[in-house]
Design an enzyme around this catalytic site. Structure first.
Site, PDB file in Angstrom:
ATOM      1  N   ASP A   1       0.850  -1.193   0.000  1.00  0.00           N
ATOM      2  CA  ASP A   1       0.000   0.000   0.000  1.00  0.00           C
ATOM      3  C   ASP A   1       0.894   1.254   0.000  1.00  0.00           C
ATOM      4  O   ASP A   1       1.833   1.348   0.787  1.00  0.00           O
ATOM      5  CB  ASP A   1      -0.854  -0.050   1.279  1.00  0.00           C
ATOM      6  CG  ASP A   1      -1.966   0.976   1.273  1.00  0.00           C
ATOM      7  OD1 ASP A   1      -2.435   1.350   0.182  1.00  0.00           O
ATOM      8  OD2 ASP A   1      -2.386   1.382   2.386  1.00  0.00           O
ATOM      9  N   HIS A   2       0.586   2.202  -0.881  1.00  0.00           N
ATOM     10  CA  HIS A   2       1.320   3.478  -0.937  1.00  0.00           C
ATOM     11  C   HIS A   2       2.842   3.339  -1.053  1.00  0.00           C
ATOM     12  O   HIS A   2       3.579   4.000  -0.314  1.00  0.00           O
ATOM     13  CB  HIS A   2       0.979   4.373   0.265  1.00  0.00           C
ATOM     14  CG  HIS A   2      -0.430   4.859   0.250  1.00  0.00           C
ATOM     15  ND1 HIS A   2      -0.844   5.893  -0.554  1.00  0.00           N
ATOM     16  CD2 HIS A   2      -1.543   4.431   0.904  1.00  0.00           C
ATOM     17  CE1 HIS A   2      -2.141   6.083  -0.377  1.00  0.00           C
ATOM     18  NE2 HIS A   2      -2.599   5.201   0.498  1.00  0.00           N
TER      19      HIS A   2
ATOM     20  N   HIS B   1      -7.697   9.862   4.151  1.00  0.00           N
ATOM     21  CA  HIS B   1      -7.243   8.859   5.119  1.00  0.00           C
ATOM     22  C   HIS B   1      -7.592   9.297   6.549  1.00  0.00           C
ATOM     23  O   HIS B   1      -7.722  10.490   6.822  1.00  0.00           O
ATOM     24  CB  HIS B   1      -5.725   8.670   5.019  1.00  0.00           C
ATOM     25  CG  HIS B   1      -5.291   8.018   3.739  1.00  0.00           C
ATOM     26  ND1 HIS B   1      -4.468   8.615   2.836  1.00  0.00           N
ATOM     27  CD2 HIS B   1      -5.585   6.807   3.218  1.00  0.00           C
ATOM     28  CE1 HIS B   1      -4.263   7.817   1.805  1.00  0.00           C
ATOM     29  NE2 HIS B   1      -4.943   6.702   2.012  1.00  0.00           N
TER      30      HIS B   1
ATOM     31  N   GLY C   1      -9.005   5.678   1.636  1.00  0.00           N
ATOM     32  CA  GLY C   1      -9.658   6.492   2.660  1.00  0.00           C
ATOM     33  C   GLY C   1     -11.125   6.134   2.791  1.00  0.00           C
ATOM     34  O   GLY C   1     -11.977   7.013   2.926  1.00  0.00           O
ATOM     35  N   ALA C   2     -11.417   4.832   2.759  1.00  0.00           N
ATOM     36  CA  ALA C   2     -12.816   4.402   2.663  1.00  0.00           C
ATOM     37  C   ALA C   2     -13.371   3.806   3.952  1.00  0.00           C
ATOM     38  O   ALA C   2     -14.398   3.133   3.934  1.00  0.00           O
ATOM     39  CB  ALA C   2     -12.956   3.399   1.516  1.00  0.00           C
ATOM     40  N   SER C   3     -12.712   4.066   5.063  1.00  0.00           N
ATOM     41  CA  SER C   3     -13.272   3.579   6.332  1.00  0.00           C
ATOM     42  C   SER C   3     -14.556   4.335   6.654  1.00  0.00           C
ATOM     43  O   SER C   3     -14.708   5.509   6.314  1.00  0.00           O
ATOM     44  CB  SER C   3     -12.265   3.779   7.470  1.00  0.00           C
ATOM     45  OG  SER C   3     -11.353   2.703   7.508  1.00  0.00           O
TER      46      SER C   3
ATOM     47  N   ARG D   1      -8.316  -0.236  13.045  1.00  0.00           N
ATOM     48  CA  ARG D   1      -7.599   0.354  14.184  1.00  0.00           C
ATOM     49  C   ARG D   1      -8.573   0.677  15.318  1.00  0.00           C
ATOM     50  O   ARG D   1      -8.268   0.481  16.493  1.00  0.00           O
ATOM     51  CB  ARG D   1      -6.897   1.647  13.745  1.00  0.00           C
ATOM     52  CG  ARG D   1      -5.786   1.430  12.739  1.00  0.00           C
ATOM     53  CD  ARG D   1      -5.203   2.745  12.270  1.00  0.00           C
ATOM     54  NE  ARG D   1      -4.073   2.539  11.372  1.00  0.00           N
ATOM     55  CZ  ARG D   1      -3.280   3.495  10.922  1.00  0.00           C
ATOM     56  NH1 ARG D   1      -3.490   4.750  11.277  1.00  0.00           N
ATOM     57  NH2 ARG D   1      -2.276   3.228  10.113  1.00  0.00           N
TER      58      ARG D   1
HETATM   59  P1  13P Z   1      -8.800   4.687   5.902  1.00  0.00           P
HETATM   60  O1  13P Z   1      -7.908   5.574   6.699  1.00  0.00           O
HETATM   61  O2  13P Z   1     -10.085   5.350   5.552  1.00  0.00           O
HETATM   62  O3  13P Z   1      -9.027   3.360   6.523  1.00  0.00           O
HETATM   63  O4  13P Z   1      -8.061   4.429   4.500  1.00  0.00           O
HETATM   64  C1  13P Z   1      -7.071   3.434   4.388  1.00  0.00           C
HETATM   65  C2  13P Z   1      -6.326   3.503   3.101  1.00  0.00           C
HETATM   66  O5  13P Z   1      -6.689   4.166   2.157  1.00  0.00           O
HETATM   67  C3  13P Z   1      -5.107   2.679   3.015  1.00  0.00           C
HETATM   68  O6  13P Z   1      -4.429   2.868   1.818  1.00  0.00           O
HETATM   69  O1  G3H Z   2      -3.153   4.848   3.554  1.00  0.00           O
HETATM   70  C1  G3H Z   2      -2.688   4.814   4.672  1.00  0.00           C
HETATM   71  C2  G3H Z   2      -2.875   3.634   5.519  1.00  0.00           C
HETATM   72  O2  G3H Z   2      -3.870   3.876   6.466  1.00  0.00           O
HETATM   73  C3  G3H Z   2      -1.575   3.219   6.123  1.00  0.00           C
HETATM   74  O3  G3H Z   2      -1.248   4.008   7.200  1.00  0.00           O
HETATM   75  O4  G3H Z   2       1.169   4.563   6.796  1.00  0.00           O
HETATM   76  O5  G3H Z   2       0.126   4.674   9.088  1.00  0.00           O
HETATM   77  O6  G3H Z   2       0.570   2.481   8.001  1.00  0.00           O
HETATM   78  P1  G3H Z   2       0.250   3.944   7.822  1.00  0.00           P
HETATM   79 ZN    ZN Z   3      -4.516   4.894   1.059  1.00  0.00          ZN
END
Ligand code: 13P
Ligand code: G3H
Ligand code: ZN
Length: 312
Positions: A64-65, A167, A198-200, A246
């Site tokens: 991720d990222h 996020h 950012g879909a939580s 989380r």
């Molecule tokens: P949330 O912070 O909304 O859960 O997004 C997570 C995310 O986009 C991880 O890449």
């Molecule tokens: O997109 C971000 C995710 O929530 C990951 O967060 O870099 O704190 O692990 P983090």
């Molecule tokens: Zn993300």
């Protein structure tokens, strides 16, 4: 597909238990921060353990990222089956980049990854919110025409777009507001899977529980499930969830600490946290519509996918 962020064994076990319970295919993803926290190898092997322990569940192991070709190479060497290169931001993960920079860094990752059978997610447009170093803090909605050009120029496999999400646990000042018109336009112009970061949902029950046991999260808000289901109908294929997990973990741990302050065995609070996360993800898998679909997908080896890319 829900894509769930993981940092440790309990999170991985919880998500896999939910996938097993609901018979869902699943994406488990690790951010650069998560890999750094776990010294890379630990998390890599824990994710592989999830695959070994669940032979009947299709699992994607996703970075991720990723912020550079170097971070993608590190993940691919660890055995990840897909990587994200977030070239919407510079390597610092904070500063918004240019379109040309994004194309260049994304192309370099696509070239390296496809030659190894690994698929690539990229991002165009920037999300709001700064969560531990991911995000520019400002929202720049994705320009549909630019998204189309970007996909053609990079040969990327899936595309994260910005339609107003961010996020973290504080996404909207008032009611949730997503640019579904932008999503519709993008969907009409590109034919690869669209990803929503950012879909939580930041459910009130969870923040109430956190606050009840001594937490402080006033005004936390997320994307309601109904909006996510609308986004799915309009063509979103991958939905990233970290924050909600989380919250579930924090609420469960705070509860044990408050109600049983004599406890000091980590299993006494990490166990309930794992159960709480499993329950949360079971609900998500049902709501996203992945439940019952584990058998729809025949897993392919990276070698098979490498051949597929080579034949394109
Ligand atoms: P949330 O912070 O909304 O859960 O997004 C997570 C995310 O986009 C991880 O890449
Ligand atoms: O997109 C971000 C995710 O929530 C990951 O967060 O870099 O704190 O692990 P983090
Ligand atoms: Zn993300």
């Amino acid at each position: 597909m829900g894509a769930y962020n993981v940092n440790n064994m309990e999170q991985i076990q919880a998500i896999m238990a939910a996938a097993k319970e609901t018979q869902s295919p699943v994406i488990i993803q690790a951010s650069r921060g998560a890999l750094k926290y776990s010294n890379f190898t630990y998390l890599g092997y824990l994710m592989k353990a999830a695959v070994i322990e669940n032979p009947d569940i299709p699992v994607a192991m996703h970075l991720d990222h990723g912020n550079s070709l170097g971070s993608a190479i590190k993940a691919i060497d660890l055995g990840f089956s897909s990587v994200m290169i977030d070239g919407s931001l510079l390597e610092d993960g904070k500063t918004a980049s240019t379109y040309d920079y994004n194309v260049k860094v994304t192309r370099s990752v696509v070239e390296y990854a496809h030659a190894r059978g690994v698929s690539v997610e990229a991002e165009i447009g920037t999300l709001g919110g700064i969560e531990d170093g991911v995000g520019s803090g400002k929202i720049h909605l994705t320009d549909p025409k630019e998204a189309e050009k970007f996909v053609n120029e990079t040969d990327v496999d899936s595309l994260a777009i910005a339609i107003g999400t961010s996020h973290g646990a504080y996404k909207f000042k008032g009611a949730a507001n997503l640019a579904f018109d932008v999503l519709k336009e993008i969907r009409a112009l590109i034919d690869i899977p669209i990803v929503l970061h950012g879909a939580s949902s930041v459910p009130k029950e969870l923040t109430d529980e956190v606050n009840k046991y001594g937490g402080k999260m006033p005004g936390a808000t997320g994307v309601p499930m109904l909006n996510l289901q609308e986004a799915i109908k309009l063509g979103v294929s991958k939905i990233n969830v970290d924050t909600d997990g989380r919250l579930a973990i924090t609420a469960a741990i705070r509860k044990v600490f408050t109600e049983a302050p004599e406890k000091f065995d980590p299993r006494d609070y990490l166990g309930p946290a794992r159960t709480a996360l499993t329950n949360l993800i079971i609900t998500k898998m049902k709501d996203f519509g992945t439940a019952g679909h584990a058998k729809d997908y025949a897993p392919k080896s990276l070698e098979d996918i490498k051949k597929l890319y080579a034949s394109k």
